[in-house]
Design an enzyme around this catalytic site. Sequence first.
Site, PDB file in Angstrom:
ATOM      1  N   LYS A  25       0.821  -1.029  -0.025  1.00  0.00           N
ATOM      2  CA  LYS A  25      -0.055  -0.046   0.089  1.00  0.00           C
ATOM      3  C   LYS A  25       0.997   1.041  -0.058  1.00  0.00           C
ATOM      4  O   LYS A  25       1.925   1.483   0.593  1.00  0.00           O
ATOM      5  CB  LYS A  25      -0.896  -0.044   1.296  1.00  0.00           C
ATOM      6  CG  LYS A  25      -1.881  -1.141   1.223  1.00  0.00           C
ATOM      7  CD  LYS A  25      -2.874  -0.943   0.042  1.00  0.00           C
ATOM      8  CE  LYS A  25      -3.896  -2.093   0.299  1.00  0.00           C
ATOM      9  NZ  LYS A  25      -4.616  -2.426  -0.755  1.00  0.00           N
ATOM     10  N   CYS A  26       0.274   2.352  -0.705  1.00  0.00           N
ATOM     11  CA  CYS A  26       1.029   3.488  -0.662  1.00  0.00           C
ATOM     12  C   CYS A  26       1.080   3.926   0.896  1.00  0.00           C
ATOM     13  O   CYS A  26       0.238   3.978   1.684  1.00  0.00           O
ATOM     14  CB  CYS A  26       0.250   4.708  -1.551  1.00  0.00           C
ATOM     15  SG  CYS A  26       0.910   4.428  -3.085  1.00  0.00           S
ATOM     16  N   PRO A  27       2.172   4.818   1.329  1.00  0.00           N
ATOM     17  CA  PRO A  27       3.254   5.225   0.454  1.00  0.00           C
ATOM     18  C   PRO A  27       4.564   4.364   0.231  1.00  0.00           C
ATOM     19  O   PRO A  27       5.613   4.966  -0.170  1.00  0.00           O
ATOM     20  CB  PRO A  27       3.891   6.312   1.406  1.00  0.00           C
ATOM     21  CG  PRO A  27       3.468   5.976   2.728  1.00  0.00           C
ATOM     22  CD  PRO A  27       2.292   5.177   2.714  1.00  0.00           C
ATOM     23  N   ASP A  29      -1.648  -0.674  -5.995  1.00  0.00           N
ATOM     24  CA  ASP A  29      -2.446   0.161  -5.060  1.00  0.00           C
ATOM     25  C   ASP A  29      -3.072   1.363  -6.054  1.00  0.00           C
ATOM     26  O   ASP A  29      -2.035   2.114  -6.523  1.00  0.00           O
ATOM     27  CB  ASP A  29      -1.747   0.605  -3.963  1.00  0.00           C
ATOM     28  CG  ASP A  29      -2.635   1.405  -2.771  1.00  0.00           C
ATOM     29  OD1 ASP A  29      -3.768   1.600  -3.108  1.00  0.00           O
ATOM     30  OD2 ASP A  29      -1.862   2.157  -2.176  1.00  0.00           O
TER      31      ASP A  29
END
Length: 102
Positions: free
Chosen positions: A38-40, A65
């Site tokens: 997942k970001c970041p 993502d």
Amino acid sequence: MRFRGRAKHRRPAAAPVPAAPEPSGPVPALVIDALGRKCPIPIIMLAERIREVPVGEVIAVLADDPAARTDVPAWCRMKSQDFVREETLAQGGWGFHIRRTY
């Protein structure tokens, strides 16, 4: 018994499967696999490793993502790196190509 004017029933021919588009642009000098993260995290991985390639070379970041579609180009603008292109991956997700400028 055959009737005049009736054609034999034929199955319609299957539509040809379009070939996968050939990648355009330079081959990446480094590929960062951030699929499933997942970001970041994809941005952090990119920021940590961008200095591994010479200036002018391209890095590919693979991410799935949806936030990466906006975060990667925004990071490139913020850090004055060239966002080259985005491509859709066959297995899902995207490949983001970034050219190191400094």
